[in-house]
Design a protein around this motif. Structure first.
Motif, PDB file in Angstrom:
ATOM      1  N   ASN A  16      49.178  76.448 115.249  1.00 50.93           N
ATOM      2  CA  ASN A  16      50.322  75.890 114.988  1.00 50.93           C
ATOM      3  C   ASN A  16      51.438  76.209 115.913  1.00 50.93           C
ATOM      4  O   ASN A  16      52.203  75.378 116.362  1.00 50.93           O
ATOM      5  CB  ASN A  16      50.754  76.440 113.660  1.00 50.93           C
ATOM      6  CG  ASN A  16      50.336  75.960 112.271  1.00 50.93           C
ATOM      7  OD1 ASN A  16      49.574  74.965 112.304  1.00 50.93           O
ATOM      8  ND2 ASN A  16      50.483  76.362 111.228  1.00 50.93           N
ATOM      9  N   ARG A  73      50.722  73.664 118.709  1.00 50.51           N
ATOM     10  CA  ARG A  73      51.173  72.291 118.119  1.00 50.51           C
ATOM     11  C   ARG A  73      52.403  72.050 117.954  1.00 50.51           C
ATOM     12  O   ARG A  73      53.009  70.890 118.216  1.00 50.51           O
ATOM     13  CB  ARG A  73      50.172  72.040 116.898  1.00 50.51           C
ATOM     14  CG  ARG A  73      48.769  71.770 117.176  1.00 50.51           C
ATOM     15  CD  ARG A  73      47.945  71.072 116.262  1.00 50.51           C
ATOM     16  NE  ARG A  73      47.955  71.840 115.077  1.00 50.51           N
ATOM     17  CZ  ARG A  73      48.463  71.654 113.648  1.00 50.51           C
ATOM     18  NH1 ARG A  73      49.231  70.546 113.630  1.00 50.51           N
ATOM     19  NH2 ARG A  73      48.252  72.448 112.768  1.00 50.51           N
ATOM     20  N   TYR A  74      53.307  72.915 117.347  1.00 52.58           N
ATOM     21  CA  TYR A  74      54.753  73.083 117.081  1.00 52.58           C
ATOM     22  C   TYR A  74      55.710  73.641 118.481  1.00 52.58           C
ATOM     23  O   TYR A  74      56.804  73.850 117.877  1.00 52.58           O
ATOM     24  CB  TYR A  74      54.933  73.539 115.818  1.00 52.58           C
ATOM     25  CG  TYR A  74      54.216  72.866 114.553  1.00 52.58           C
ATOM     26  CD1 TYR A  74      54.438  71.628 114.201  1.00 52.58           C
ATOM     27  CD2 TYR A  74      53.186  73.534 113.916  1.00 52.58           C
ATOM     28  CE1 TYR A  74      54.015  70.750 113.151  1.00 52.58           C
ATOM     29  CE2 TYR A  74      52.386  72.618 112.912  1.00 52.58           C
ATOM     30  CZ  TYR A  74      52.787  71.424 112.673  1.00 52.58           C
ATOM     31  OH  TYR A  74      52.143  70.975 111.802  1.00 52.58           O
ATOM     32  N   ASP A 120      56.122  81.855 118.819  1.00 52.67           N
ATOM     33  CA  ASP A 120      56.290  80.502 119.814  1.00 52.67           C
ATOM     34  C   ASP A 120      57.756  80.310 119.999  1.00 52.67           C
ATOM     35  O   ASP A 120      58.682  80.933 119.407  1.00 52.67           O
ATOM     36  CB  ASP A 120      55.649  79.574 118.983  1.00 52.67           C
ATOM     37  CG  ASP A 120      56.200  78.973 117.982  1.00 52.67           C
ATOM     38  OD1 ASP A 120      57.660  78.418 117.756  1.00 52.67           O
ATOM     39  OD2 ASP A 120      55.645  79.396 116.826  1.00 52.67           O
ATOM     40  N   GLY A 177      60.684  75.561 115.482  1.00 55.06           N
ATOM     41  CA  GLY A 177      61.286  76.393 114.504  1.00 55.06           C
ATOM     42  C   GLY A 177      61.079  75.592 113.125  1.00 55.06           C
ATOM     43  O   GLY A 177      60.618  74.442 112.802  1.00 55.06           O
ATOM     44  N   ILE A 178      61.543  76.477 112.007  1.00 53.60           N
ATOM     45  CA  ILE A 178      61.218  75.750 110.653  1.00 53.60           C
ATOM     46  C   ILE A 178      62.367  75.804 109.914  1.00 53.60           C
ATOM     47  O   ILE A 178      62.932  77.012 109.797  1.00 53.60           O
ATOM     48  CB  ILE A 178      60.187  76.570 110.023  1.00 53.60           C
ATOM     49  CG1 ILE A 178      58.975  76.552 110.668  1.00 53.60           C
ATOM     50  CG2 ILE A 178      59.880  75.934 108.571  1.00 53.60           C
ATOM     51  CD1 ILE A 178      57.652  77.861 110.336  1.00 53.60           C
ATOM     52  N   ILE A 207      56.135  76.267 102.960  1.00 51.68           N
ATOM     53  CA  ILE A 207      55.231  75.640 104.119  1.00 51.68           C
ATOM     54  C   ILE A 207      53.595  76.336 103.877  1.00 51.68           C
ATOM     55  O   ILE A 207      52.614  75.796 104.290  1.00 51.68           O
ATOM     56  CB  ILE A 207      55.567  75.969 105.437  1.00 51.68           C
ATOM     57  CG1 ILE A 207      55.930  77.648 105.705  1.00 51.68           C
ATOM     58  CG2 ILE A 207      56.848  75.202 105.751  1.00 51.68           C
ATOM     59  CD1 ILE A 207      56.070  78.142 106.944  1.00 51.68           C
ATOM     60  N   TYR A 221      51.553  70.912 102.042  1.00 51.39           N
ATOM     61  CA  TYR A 221      53.028  70.825 102.248  1.00 51.39           C
ATOM     62  C   TYR A 221      53.136  70.870 104.004  1.00 51.39           C
ATOM     63  O   TYR A 221      52.836  71.704 104.644  1.00 51.39           O
ATOM     64  CB  TYR A 221      53.852  72.146 101.905  1.00 51.39           C
ATOM     65  CG  TYR A 221      55.366  71.954 101.954  1.00 51.39           C
ATOM     66  CD1 TYR A 221      55.962  71.021 100.828  1.00 51.39           C
ATOM     67  CD2 TYR A 221      56.149  72.422 103.023  1.00 51.39           C
ATOM     68  CE1 TYR A 221      57.555  70.907 100.846  1.00 51.39           C
ATOM     69  CE2 TYR A 221      57.462  71.838 103.080  1.00 51.39           C
ATOM     70  CZ  TYR A 221      58.275  71.342 101.856  1.00 51.39           C
ATOM     71  OH  TYR A 221      59.522  71.113 102.052  1.00 51.39           O
ATOM     72  N   ARG A 222      54.076  69.709 104.400  1.00 49.16           N
ATOM     73  CA  ARG A 222      54.467  69.625 105.815  1.00 49.16           C
ATOM     74  C   ARG A 222      56.170  69.618 105.932  1.00 49.16           C
ATOM     75  O   ARG A 222      56.485  68.829 104.967  1.00 49.16           O
ATOM     76  CB  ARG A 222      53.814  68.680 106.371  1.00 49.16           C
ATOM     77  CG  ARG A 222      52.167  68.751 106.594  1.00 49.16           C
ATOM     78  CD  ARG A 222      51.843  67.391 106.374  1.00 49.16           C
ATOM     79  NE  ARG A 222      50.314  67.385 106.555  1.00 49.16           N
ATOM     80  CZ  ARG A 222      49.586  66.671 105.858  1.00 49.16           C
ATOM     81  NH1 ARG A 222      49.963  65.934 104.791  1.00 49.16           N
ATOM     82  NH2 ARG A 222      48.297  66.561 106.353  1.00 49.16           N
ATOM     83  N   VAL A 223      56.704  70.224 106.864  1.00 48.44           N
ATOM     84  CA  VAL A 223      58.009  69.879 107.195  1.00 48.44           C
ATOM     85  C   VAL A 223      58.122  68.462 107.881  1.00 48.44           C
ATOM     86  O   VAL A 223      59.186  67.631 107.487  1.00 48.44           O
ATOM     87  CB  VAL A 223      58.588  70.920 108.125  1.00 48.44           C
ATOM     88  CG1 VAL A 223      60.229  70.588 108.688  1.00 48.44           C
ATOM     89  CG2 VAL A 223      58.385  72.348 107.704  1.00 48.44           C
ATOM     90  N   SER A 273      53.073  66.468 112.006  1.00 51.78           N
ATOM     91  CA  SER A 273      51.841  67.360 111.561  1.00 51.78           C
ATOM     92  C   SER A 273      50.454  66.113 111.895  1.00 51.78           C
ATOM     93  O   SER A 273      49.676  66.748 112.445  1.00 51.78           O
ATOM     94  CB  SER A 273      51.959  67.599 110.224  1.00 51.78           C
ATOM     95  OG  SER A 273      50.678  67.979 109.794  1.00 51.78           O
ATOM     96  N   GLY A 290      47.374  67.950 112.435  1.00 52.90           N
ATOM     97  CA  GLY A 290      47.625  68.965 111.264  1.00 52.90           C
ATOM     98  C   GLY A 290      46.915  68.374 110.211  1.00 52.90           C
ATOM     99  O   GLY A 290      47.011  66.872 109.957  1.00 52.90           O
ATOM    100  N   THR A 291      46.482  69.197 109.314  1.00 56.38           N
ATOM    101  CA  THR A 291      45.868  68.864 107.785  1.00 56.38           C
ATOM    102  C   THR A 291      46.942  69.130 106.617  1.00 56.38           C
ATOM    103  O   THR A 291      46.673  68.656 105.605  1.00 56.38           O
ATOM    104  CB  THR A 291      44.665  69.455 107.595  1.00 56.38           C
ATOM    105  OG1 THR A 291      44.609  70.627 107.665  1.00 56.38           O
ATOM    106  CG2 THR A 291      43.457  68.945 108.735  1.00 56.38           C
ATOM    107  N   GLY A 292      47.920  69.990 107.186  1.00 54.77           N
ATOM    108  CA  GLY A 292      48.722  70.506 105.939  1.00 54.77           C
ATOM    109  C   GLY A 292      48.099  71.550 105.241  1.00 54.77           C
ATOM    110  O   GLY A 292      48.560  72.094 104.109  1.00 54.77           O
ATOM    111  N   GLY A 296      46.392  74.639 106.990  1.00 54.20           N
ATOM    112  CA  GLY A 296      46.271  75.808 107.910  1.00 54.20           C
ATOM    113  C   GLY A 296      47.012  76.972 107.346  1.00 54.20           C
ATOM    114  O   GLY A 296      46.469  77.895 107.175  1.00 54.20           O
ATOM    115  N   LEU A 297      48.333  76.805 106.724  1.00 49.94           N
ATOM    116  CA  LEU A 297      49.090  78.073 106.472  1.00 49.94           C
ATOM    117  C   LEU A 297      48.556  78.365 104.957  1.00 49.94           C
ATOM    118  O   LEU A 297      48.582  79.552 104.554  1.00 49.94           O
ATOM    119  CB  LEU A 297      50.435  77.828 106.285  1.00 49.94           C
ATOM    120  CG  LEU A 297      51.186  77.713 107.965  1.00 49.94           C
ATOM    121  CD1 LEU A 297      52.652  77.621 107.717  1.00 49.94           C
ATOM    122  CD2 LEU A 297      50.830  78.987 108.506  1.00 49.94           C
TER     123      LEU A 297
END
Ligand code: ADP
Length: 550
Positions: free
Chosen positions: A455, A458-459, A483, A487-488, A496, A501-503, A508, A513-515, A517-518
């Motif tokens: 993440n 990627r972000y 990182d 930011g979130i 998250i 759940y994705r921002v 993503s 991303g698959t939503g 990971g976290l």
């Protein structure tokens, strides 16, 4: 009781007293009569001898003030009488004493006057010529004597009654006072009269039995409370009329009551229509259940009738916290729906692109980009399916074997596998992980470090940096992944870690991303009992911190 004993003793004394008096009087009377008869007999015999020797001449000279003398011829004719004119007197042959004297030589009799106040004693002796000499004496009768002594008897009776009362009181007090003062808790320690010993021994035995039963009941009660109070489920036992007989700690917490509700109606705790209906139904059908929500928890209430010989003697209410189950069920449903949706999107894209290619509807120049899209979507599908499998394994596995895990080694291999993606984005990765070994699960620690670093790359922004640190702090190992990325936003931070759940969904997806990971990170931390902290600033970057127990 004192009064009863007193009355009984007094009555017994009075009866004995009156009886003794009457018997004594009867005996005395008989005794004096006998003496009188003895006297009279000897006088009569003397008189008979004298009359036999001297005849009428003796009788004429005799002073007859004490006795009446009658001389009766053998045919019953009165020859002489000191008190009456013999010529006027009737024949005496029918008199019992005369009959007896004529037959046996001697006869006696005793007769009462008409008024019963006087009685006459007769003694008759037959002399040689067959005639009979009879002496009689008249005295007051027994009745008259008795009547005469009545005032004295009354005085004696009154005195005796007073004495009896006093004695009765003393006796009843001597019987009752030790009984009143008995110490029934320690019966054998009483000093009392001997007759009470068997009773005291029995009371002592009964006391011991009662104590034993109380101890047994108390032990059972304590055991019952210990068991029910440590139950997660709430338990209430009601009598047949709905009175609370027992309630455990969980039920009290749930309904907000305390031990003071024991003995009161169940409706002081809960009076909702569903609850009332469930109790009624348990009474008629033997069992009922319903769900209700209280303090944010979802509970299943099961009411069962307690029966004895076919008769309802009470109700047992069991309240089971089903929140987790219901929530899990909800989450499973939501997860299935999300999985279907997540799978459908790339599949539709693959289908659409491949159909266009198959039908030769794509320009030659665009074909490559279509094939790339199909490849990327298929790759995304594989990643997605892998993440779903990982998450399901985490859900299903209950006992992960604990092993020593070297965090530096894991971080090294994660960063190695992410080198390519970091390079593509020109992100610098800084590894500041100390050589720390924790006890955990190798696979789970890998998942945590991999997903956080993935993440963070990627972000991140182009040319940004990612720093991975791990330091020992007491009995903890603190791992942080920071990182310099996007930011979130604060409003998304709490969510998250939810599945899918994705921002920003497009960001993503575009980064692969698959939503999930976290969610995998959160789940792995739960299994390892590690803590997650997040600090983030929009546009500046984020820091994910995991605190492991060493
Ligand atoms: P995804 O596969 O979409 O990355 P994750 O569960 O890993 O799913 O993350 C959930 C969401 O949290 C991401 O979609 C992203 O919006 C946000 N996110 C996660 N990590 C970071 C990060 N380091 N910086 C910014 N946003 C992040």
């Amino acid at each position: 009781m004192n009064k009863t004993i007193f009355r009984s003793v007094l009555l017994a004394c009075c009866i004995v007293m009156v009886f003794s008096l009457v018997v004594t009087l009867a005996f005395l009377n008989s005794y004096f009569i006998n003496i009188e008869f003895d006297n009279l007999r000897s006088q009569t015999e003397m008189m008979a001898k004298a009359v036999e020797e001297s005849g009428m001449s003796y009788l004429g000279s005799f002073d007859s003030s004490s006795y009446r003398i009658t001389w009766i011829a053998a045919d019953g004719t009165v020859i002489y009488d000191t008190d009456a004119d013999e010529s006027t007197m009737e024949n005496h042959l029918d008199r019992p004493e005369v009959v007896s004297a004529a037959a046996y030589g001697h006869g006696e009799d005793r007769r009462l006057s008409d008024t019963l106040s006087l009685e006459t004693l007769y003694s008759a002796v037959r002399i040689s010529d067959g005639s009979i000499v009879r002496l009689s004496v008249t005295q007051a009768s027994v009745l008259r004597i008795t009547l005469g002594v009545i005032p004295y008897m009354l005085i004696v009776l009154v005195l005796a009654f007073v004495l009896c009362t006093f004695i009765s009181k003393r006796i009843s007090a001597r019987i009752i006072n030790p009984l009143i003062n008995l110490n029934l808790d320690s019966p054998l320690e009483n000093e009392t009269y001997e007759e009470l010993s068997p009773l005291l021994v029995r009371i002592d035995n009964q006391n011991k039995q009662i104590q034993k039963q109380i101890d047994t009941i108390r032990t059972r009660g304590t055991e019952f409370s210990a068991i029910t109070d440590n139950m997660r489920e709430g338990m209430i036992i009601l009598s047949s009329n709905g009175t609370i007989m027992s309630i455990n700690a969980s039920a009290m917490r749930l309904f907000g009551g305390n031990q003071s509700v024991v003995g009161k109606s169940i409706f002081v705790l809960e009076r909702s229509p569903e609850f009332t209906k469930a109790l009624e139904q348990a009474g008629t059908a033997g069992r009922s259940e319903f769900f209700f929500e209280r303090n944010g928890f979802i509970n299943r209430l099961i009411a069962s009738a307690i029966q004895d010989k076919g008769r309802n003697i009470g109700t047992c209410i069991l309240i089971v916290d089903e929140t987790e189950k219901v929530m899990a069920e909800g989450m499973r449903k939501e997860f299935s729906a999300n999985v279907s949706h997540e799978l459908k999107t790339p599949l539709h894209s693959i289908l659409a692109s491949s159909e266009l290619l198959m039908n030769n509807l794509v320009k030659e120049a665009d074909k490559m980009s279509f094939i790339e899209r199909i490849h990327n979507e298929a790759e995304h599908l594989v990643t997605l399916i892998e993440d779903i499998i990982r998450l399901s394994q985490l859900d299903e596995t209950k006992d992960f074997p604990v092993e020593p895990v070297n965090v530096a080694q894991i971080t090294g291999s994660v960063l190695e596998s992410l080198e390519k993606s970091a390079g593509e984005k020109h992100v610098t990765v800084v590894n500041e992980v100390d050589d720390i070994t924790i006890s955990g699960v190798q696979r789970l620690v890998y998942e945590i470090v991999y997903n956080l670093c993935d993440n963070a790359i990627r972000y991140n922004r182009e040319g940004g940096s990612v720093t991975v640190r791990c330091k020992a702090e007491g009995d903890k190992a603190v791992l942080s992944v920071s990182d310099t990325g996007i930011g979130i936003p604060a409003e998304h931070r709490a969510r998250i870690f939810e599945r899918f759940y994705r921002v920003d969904t497009s960001h993503s997806r575009s980064t692969g991303g698959t939503g999930l990971g976290l969610s995998i990170v959160k789940h792995a931390c739960q299994v390892l009992r590690a803590q997650i902290e997040l600090e983030s600033e929009e546009g500046k970057g984020s820091v994910f911190t995991i605190i492991f127990n060493k």
